[in-house]
Design an enzyme around this catalytic site. Structure first.
Site, mmCIF file in Angstrom:
data_model
loop_
_atom_site.group_PDB
_atom_site.id
_atom_site.type_symbol
_atom_site.label_atom_id
_atom_site.label_comp_id
_atom_site.label_asym_id
_atom_site.label_seq_id
_atom_site.Cartn_x
_atom_site.Cartn_y
_atom_site.Cartn_z
ATOM 1 N N SER A 73 0.793 -1.229 0.000
ATOM 2 C CA SER A 73 0.000 0.000 0.000
ATOM 3 C C SER A 73 0.821 1.273 0.000
ATOM 4 O O SER A 73 0.238 2.361 -0.047
ATOM 5 C CB SER A 73 -0.953 0.012 1.199
ATOM 6 N N LYS A 76 -0.012 3.805 -2.623
ATOM 7 C CA LYS A 76 -0.999 4.881 -2.495
ATOM 8 C C LYS A 76 -0.365 6.259 -2.370
ATOM 9 O O LYS A 76 -1.041 7.269 -2.559
ATOM 10 C CB LYS A 76 -1.920 4.600 -1.311
ATOM 11 N N SER A 134 -5.711 3.566 4.901
ATOM 12 C CA SER A 134 -5.220 2.867 3.705
ATOM 13 C C SER A 134 -6.376 2.285 2.899
ATOM 14 O O SER A 134 -6.341 1.129 2.458
ATOM 15 C CB SER A 134 -4.230 1.755 4.101
ATOM 16 N N LYS A 249 3.545 6.597 5.200
ATOM 17 C CA LYS A 249 2.628 5.541 4.756
ATOM 18 C C LYS A 249 3.166 4.149 5.072
ATOM 19 O O LYS A 249 4.347 3.873 4.887
ATOM 20 C CB LYS A 249 2.387 5.648 3.238
#
Length: 312
Positions: A73, A76, A134, A249
């Protein structure tokens, strides 16, 4: 792209330029295993298969820093960058949540912001839904909104193509996307390197919109058309646990393992790092790297997420 003003943005811009130096230059600037200047602390020992750290325009530490690996992820980050770079005037545009976004999360068994069908949220709100819990449903919504084509498939594929175009513009030679959220296709063509991820992070953080989103430990956002309040918690537990952390992140899949891209600011120093394929505690690895950068030793108590909050 909206930019944060003053000295901080200038440093981040210089960092992004420095980090896009050739692989040879970056590798030459990193400390060799077991080597250190007199009086300097030894480079950190981390369990992750891939790691990279830079302080301003100075590369500090690398471990397989240019090796391509799945990124989960942390994908992203680029999803958000395409939105804030290319569609900055649309941040207050309202987007209606489609059932297909929820179906995607169910079918992929993916992380979710639990967006409800028929609710309308602004693009800015969707960025929070994307980056804090997320939300793969939020990633789908953004790709569907800003891609081009007659169908969801065409629009999302168009958006992923924009992600790859942006990667080329930023000089990310070891990065490729095949998804808008990190749920890679059967061919598994979603990869990056720790070095590239740090370059991307430096670019992303020069956007005031992005930087504001990723430094929030939680947010409450109300739908535009119904009386529904969403509460999202940031899955990045380094935030609020290590002094000076400003984002950014997490990511985790079976193929990628635990991943983390992080940034911290103390005084005149903005340090950006990335970890791919963590073999133990990615947050402890990140803390060791930050301690190395800041010449300190930290006893970190990791922030706990509330019961029921998604962990990525």
């Amino acid at each position: 792209m909206q930019r944060c003003g003053g000295i901080a943005v200038q440093r981040l811009r210089r960092l992004a330029v420095a980090l896009t130096a050739s692989t040879a230059a970056v590798t030459a600037a990193l400390p060799a295993a077991g080597a250190q200047a007199a009086g300097e602390p030894p480079p950190p020992t981390v369990g992750a298969k891939g790691a990279y750290l830079a302080d301003g325009d100075q590369p500090l530490f690398g471990k397989a820093a240019d090796v391509r690996r799945p990124m989960a992820s942390t994908t992203k980050v680029m999803t958000a960058v395409v939105v804030v770079d290319e569609h900055a005037t649309d941040l207050d545009r309202e987007v209606t949540v489609k059932q297909v976004y929820r179906d995607w999360v169910r079918d992929q068994q993916a992380s979710t912001a639990d967006l409800r069908t028929g609710d309308r949220l602004t693009v800015r709100q969707l960025l929070y839904a994307l980056m804090l819990p997320s939300g793969c449903d939020a990633a789908y919504a953004l790709a569907d909104t800003f891609g081009s084509g007659a169908t969801e498939k065409e629009r999302t594929e168009s958006f992923v193509a924009d992600m790859n175009k942006k990667a080329q513009e930023l000089g990310l030679a070891d990065t490729h996307y095949d998804s808008f959220d990190g749920n890679s296709g059967p061919a598994g063509k979603n990869w990056t390197s720790p070095h590239d991820l740090a370059v991307l992070a430096a670019h992303a953080l020069s956007s005031d919109t992005f930087a504001t989103v990723v430094r929030a430990m939680s947010t409450r956002q109300r739908a535009q058309n119904v009386n529904r309040l969403y509460t999202w918690y940031n899955t990045n537990k380094l935030l609020g646990s290590y002094d000076g952390v400003i984002g950014i992140k997490t990511g985790s899949t079976r193929a990628a393992g635990p991943c983390l891209v992080f940034a911290a600011r103390r005084g005149e120093h903005t340090v950006i790092g990335a970890i791919l394929a963590a073999q133990g505690d990615r947050y402890r690895d990140a803390a060791k790297m930050l301690d190395y950068a800041f010449h300190t030793t930290t006893r970190m108590t990791l922030r706990h997420l509330p019961a029921g909050a998604h962990e990525d």
